[in-house]
Every structure is written in C-alpha cells, then in structure tokens.
Scaffold this motif. Structure first.
Motif, PDB file in Angstrom:
ATOM      1  N   MET A 126     -13.047 -48.182 -15.642  1.00 52.23           N
ATOM      2  CA  MET A 126     -12.523 -49.538 -15.682  1.00 52.23           C
ATOM      3  C   MET A 126     -13.607 -50.471 -16.227  1.00 52.23           C
ATOM      4  O   MET A 126     -14.791 -50.230 -16.020  1.00 52.23           O
ATOM      5  CB  MET A 126     -12.096 -49.974 -14.284  1.00 52.23           C
ATOM      6  N   PRO A 127     -13.239 -51.547 -16.888  1.00 50.78           N
ATOM      7  CA  PRO A 127     -14.240 -52.441 -17.483  1.00 50.78           C
ATOM      8  C   PRO A 127     -15.193 -53.063 -16.468  1.00 50.78           C
ATOM      9  O   PRO A 127     -16.356 -53.293 -16.767  1.00 50.78           O
ATOM     10  CB  PRO A 127     -13.404 -53.516 -18.162  1.00 50.78           C
ATOM     11  N   THR A 128     -14.725 -53.333 -15.267  1.00 52.07           N
ATOM     12  CA  THR A 128     -15.590 -54.010 -14.295  1.00 52.07           C
ATOM     13  C   THR A 128     -16.118 -53.071 -13.225  1.00 52.07           C
ATOM     14  O   THR A 128     -16.804 -53.515 -12.310  1.00 52.07           O
ATOM     15  CB  THR A 128     -14.818 -55.143 -13.602  1.00 52.07           C
ATOM     16  N   HIS A 129     -15.796 -51.804 -13.310  1.00 57.49           N
ATOM     17  CA  HIS A 129     -16.155 -50.887 -12.233  1.00 57.49           C
ATOM     18  C   HIS A 129     -16.350 -49.492 -12.803  1.00 57.49           C
ATOM     19  O   HIS A 129     -15.564 -49.042 -13.630  1.00 57.49           O
ATOM     20  CB  HIS A 129     -15.026 -50.880 -11.192  1.00 57.49           C
ATOM     21  N   SER A 130     -17.377 -48.826 -12.373  1.00 56.27           N
ATOM     22  CA  SER A 130     -17.559 -47.440 -12.790  1.00 56.27           C
ATOM     23  C   SER A 130     -18.088 -46.632 -11.620  1.00 56.27           C
ATOM     24  O   SER A 130     -18.744 -47.162 -10.724  1.00 56.27           O
ATOM     25  CB  SER A 130     -18.522 -47.347 -13.971  1.00 56.27           C
ATOM     26  N   GLU A 131     -17.778 -45.371 -11.623  1.00 55.88           N
ATOM     27  CA  GLU A 131     -18.219 -44.462 -10.573  1.00 55.88           C
ATOM     28  C   GLU A 131     -18.749 -43.191 -11.208  1.00 55.88           C
ATOM     29  O   GLU A 131     -18.244 -42.746 -12.231  1.00 55.88           O
ATOM     30  CB  GLU A 131     -17.061 -44.117  -9.636  1.00 55.88           C
ATOM     31  N   ILE A 132     -19.753 -42.648 -10.583  1.00 60.70           N
ATOM     32  CA  ILE A 132     -20.297 -41.377 -11.025  1.00 60.70           C
ATOM     33  C   ILE A 132     -20.344 -40.468  -9.804  1.00 60.70           C
ATOM     34  O   ILE A 132     -20.849 -40.853  -8.750  1.00 60.70           O
ATOM     35  CB  ILE A 132     -21.726 -41.540 -11.600  1.00 60.70           C
ATOM     36  N   TYR A 133     -19.828 -39.283  -9.947  1.00 59.44           N
ATOM     37  CA  TYR A 133     -19.862 -38.287  -8.886  1.00 59.44           C
ATOM     38  C   TYR A 133     -20.753 -37.148  -9.334  1.00 59.44           C
ATOM     39  O   TYR A 133     -20.700 -36.722 -10.486  1.00 59.44           O
ATOM     40  CB  TYR A 133     -18.456 -37.747  -8.596  1.00 59.44           C
ATOM     41  N   THR A 134     -21.573 -36.662  -8.428  1.00 58.18           N
ATOM     42  CA  THR A 134     -22.438 -35.541  -8.771  1.00 58.18           C
ATOM     43  C   THR A 134     -22.682 -34.674  -7.545  1.00 58.18           C
ATOM     44  O   THR A 134     -22.642 -35.161  -6.420  1.00 58.18           O
ATOM     45  CB  THR A 134     -23.780 -36.021  -9.356  1.00 58.18           C
ATOM     46  N   VAL A 135     -22.917 -33.407  -7.791  1.00 61.51           N
ATOM     47  CA  VAL A 135     -23.313 -32.499  -6.715  1.00 61.51           C
ATOM     48  C   VAL A 135     -24.727 -31.985  -6.957  1.00 61.51           C
ATOM     49  O   VAL A 135     -25.242 -31.201  -6.187  1.00 61.51           O
ATOM     50  CB  VAL A 135     -22.341 -31.296  -6.592  1.00 61.51           C
ATOM     51  N   ASP A 136     -25.341 -32.469  -8.033  1.00 59.61           N
ATOM     52  CA  ASP A 136     -26.672 -32.016  -8.404  1.00 59.61           C
ATOM     53  C   ASP A 136     -27.731 -32.995  -7.886  1.00 59.61           C
ATOM     54  O   ASP A 136     -27.757 -34.154  -8.294  1.00 59.61           O
ATOM     55  CB  ASP A 136     -26.764 -31.910  -9.928  1.00 59.61           C
ATOM     56  N   PRO A 137     -28.614 -32.550  -7.000  1.00 54.63           N
ATOM     57  CA  PRO A 137     -29.661 -33.434  -6.475  1.00 54.63           C
ATOM     58  C   PRO A 137     -30.555 -34.017  -7.566  1.00 54.63           C
ATOM     59  O   PRO A 137     -31.102 -35.110  -7.404  1.00 54.63           O
ATOM     60  CB  PRO A 137     -30.478 -32.538  -5.547  1.00 54.63           C
ATOM     61  N   LYS A 138     -30.687 -33.330  -8.692  1.00 51.59           N
ATOM     62  CA  LYS A 138     -31.520 -33.844  -9.789  1.00 51.59           C
ATOM     63  C   LYS A 138     -30.923 -35.136 -10.354  1.00 51.59           C
ATOM     64  O   LYS A 138     -31.652 -36.038 -10.746  1.00 51.59           O
ATOM     65  CB  LYS A 138     -31.668 -32.794 -10.892  1.00 51.59           C
ATOM     66  N   ASN A 139     -29.598 -35.233 -10.391  1.00 54.06           N
ATOM     67  CA  ASN A 139     -28.960 -36.467 -10.862  1.00 54.06           C
ATOM     68  C   ASN A 139     -29.228 -37.616  -9.897  1.00 54.06           C
ATOM     69  O   ASN A 139     -29.503 -38.741 -10.314  1.00 54.06           O
ATOM     70  CB  ASN A 139     -27.460 -36.264 -11.048  1.00 54.06           C
ATOM     71  N   ALA A 140     -29.129 -37.331  -8.611  1.00 55.26           N
ATOM     72  CA  ALA A 140     -29.406 -38.365  -7.610  1.00 55.26           C
ATOM     73  C   ALA A 140     -30.863 -38.802  -7.700  1.00 55.26           C
ATOM     74  O   ALA A 140     -31.179 -39.994  -7.620  1.00 55.26           O
ATOM     75  CB  ALA A 140     -29.091 -37.848  -6.213  1.00 55.26           C
ATOM     76  N   GLU A 141     -31.766 -37.858  -7.911  1.00 55.67           N
ATOM     77  CA  GLU A 141     -33.183 -38.190  -8.057  1.00 55.67           C
ATOM     78  C   GLU A 141     -33.407 -39.054  -9.298  1.00 55.67           C
ATOM     79  O   GLU A 141     -34.191 -40.007  -9.271  1.00 55.67           O
ATOM     80  CB  GLU A 141     -34.011 -36.910  -8.164  1.00 55.67           C
ATOM     81  N   HIS A 142     -32.694 -38.751 -10.359  1.00 59.04           N
ATOM     82  CA  HIS A 142     -32.802 -39.536 -11.585  1.00 59.04           C
ATOM     83  C   HIS A 142     -32.429 -41.001 -11.332  1.00 59.04           C
ATOM     84  O   HIS A 142     -33.132 -41.918 -11.753  1.00 59.04           O
ATOM     85  CB  HIS A 142     -31.897 -38.940 -12.666  1.00 59.04           C
ATOM     86  N   VAL A 143     -31.331 -41.228 -10.616  1.00 59.71           N
ATOM     87  CA  VAL A 143     -30.855 -42.588 -10.358  1.00 59.71           C
ATOM     88  C   VAL A 143     -31.716 -43.294  -9.314  1.00 59.71           C
ATOM     89  O   VAL A 143     -32.085 -44.449  -9.482  1.00 59.71           O
ATOM     90  CB  VAL A 143     -29.377 -42.574  -9.918  1.00 59.71           C
ATOM     91  N   LEU A 144     -32.056 -42.600  -8.230  1.00 57.66           N
ATOM     92  CA  LEU A 144     -32.728 -43.249  -7.102  1.00 57.66           C
ATOM     93  C   LEU A 144     -34.244 -43.319  -7.215  1.00 57.66           C
ATOM     94  O   LEU A 144     -34.868 -44.171  -6.582  1.00 57.66           O
ATOM     95  CB  LEU A 144     -32.379 -42.520  -5.801  1.00 57.66           C
ATOM     96  N   LYS A 145     -34.834 -42.434  -8.018  1.00 63.35           N
ATOM     97  CA  LYS A 145     -36.295 -42.398  -8.033  1.00 63.35           C
ATOM     98  C   LYS A 145     -36.880 -42.439  -9.438  1.00 63.35           C
ATOM     99  O   LYS A 145     -37.566 -43.391  -9.807  1.00 63.35           O
ATOM    100  CB  LYS A 145     -36.781 -41.145  -7.303  1.00 63.35           C
TER     101      LYS A 145
END
Length: 153
Positions: free
Chosen positions: A1-20
């Motif tokens: 959606m233009p005003t909202h986006s979601e990303i789903y992941t099961v890979d901890p490396k992706n979470a590390e990329h975003v959070l750290k």
C-alpha cells in the motif's frame, strides 16, 4: 500500500540487517517484531533485539537530541547579540532542557524555543506556571488553608 508496508522474515540475518547492521538506513519507522523461536535461535534474536534498547543507543539518542536543541539555543542567543536585544537566558535554558526531555521521553518535538509554534509555547508557559505553583506550595505551609478559602493560586 502507498502509506503502509510490511516485511515478514524468518531469517535472523534479515532482522539483524534492519535492527543493527543498517539501522540508520531505515529512518524513523515503526518496527513490530514477533518472534517465536527456541534455543540458540531465540538467544541470537534476543541479543539483536536488545541492541535497540541498550543504554549506549539511548545515550547516543539523548546526545543527538540535546545537541540539536543546544544549536537552536545558540542561534537564539547569537541573534539577540547581533541585534543587541535583551533575553531571559534562564527562560531559554529551561525551554531548551524541556524540549530535549520532551523529545527523549515522548518522541515528539515540543519546539518550545520557537515562538512561532503556539502549542510548544503554550505548553512551556503552563509548565513554567505549574513549576512556580509547586515551588510556592512547598515554600508556603499555609497553602491548604489558602486553597480552602480560595485565596491565591
């Protein structure tokens, strides 16, 4: 959606990329992470999530906020000096501190150093008035009697 986006992941490396690893690349975003992990994966994820709430991250954020507000304060004082204007330095210091604490505590800009922001100005005024009332309540042991007689502030 233009005003909202979601990303789903099961890979901890992706979470590390975003959070750290590349947290600064994602700007001011709301991040909701729901993790259902066990064992070593849980420990790894917990370590990543704790980075977001570490004292070092908080200290860095506080420094950025206070430095930004001090820069605004310096600009005000410089302007007053340039035009030989009188200023209430104590009031400006209080507004600078209040704006910084408000941003750190509530995540919202108060803009109390800007006379053009009416809400920030009103909040600062009410805050100052309340501080005066608390001070006088502390200094005046007869405040309860005055309140009962509807005398004073």
């Amino acid at each position: 959606m233009p005003t909202h986006s979601e990303i789903y992941t099961v890979d901890p490396k992706n979470a590390e990329h975003v959070l750290k690893t590349n947290f600064s690349n994602y700007g001011k975003v709301n991040i909701l992470i729901i993790v259902i992990l066990y064992g070593e994966k849980w420990r790894h994820q917990q370590k990543l999530a704790s980075y977001e709430f570490s004292s070092e991250v908080l200290r860095d954020f506080i420094s950025v906020v206070f430095l930004a507000n001090v820069a605004k304060l310096v600009a005000k004082v410089s302007e007053a000096a340039t035009f030989n204007m009188k200023i209430n330095l104590q009031e400006l210091l209080m507004k600078c501190t209040l704006a910084s604490i408000f941003k750190v505590g509530f995540g919202t800009e108060l803009n109390s150093l800007s006379e053009s922001d009416e809400i920030g100005y009103q909040f600062s005024k009410v805050f100052d008035d309340d501080n005066v009332n608390v001070y006088w309540r502390y200094m005046d042991p007869s405040w309860k009697i005055k309140r009962m007689l509807n005398i004073g502030s």
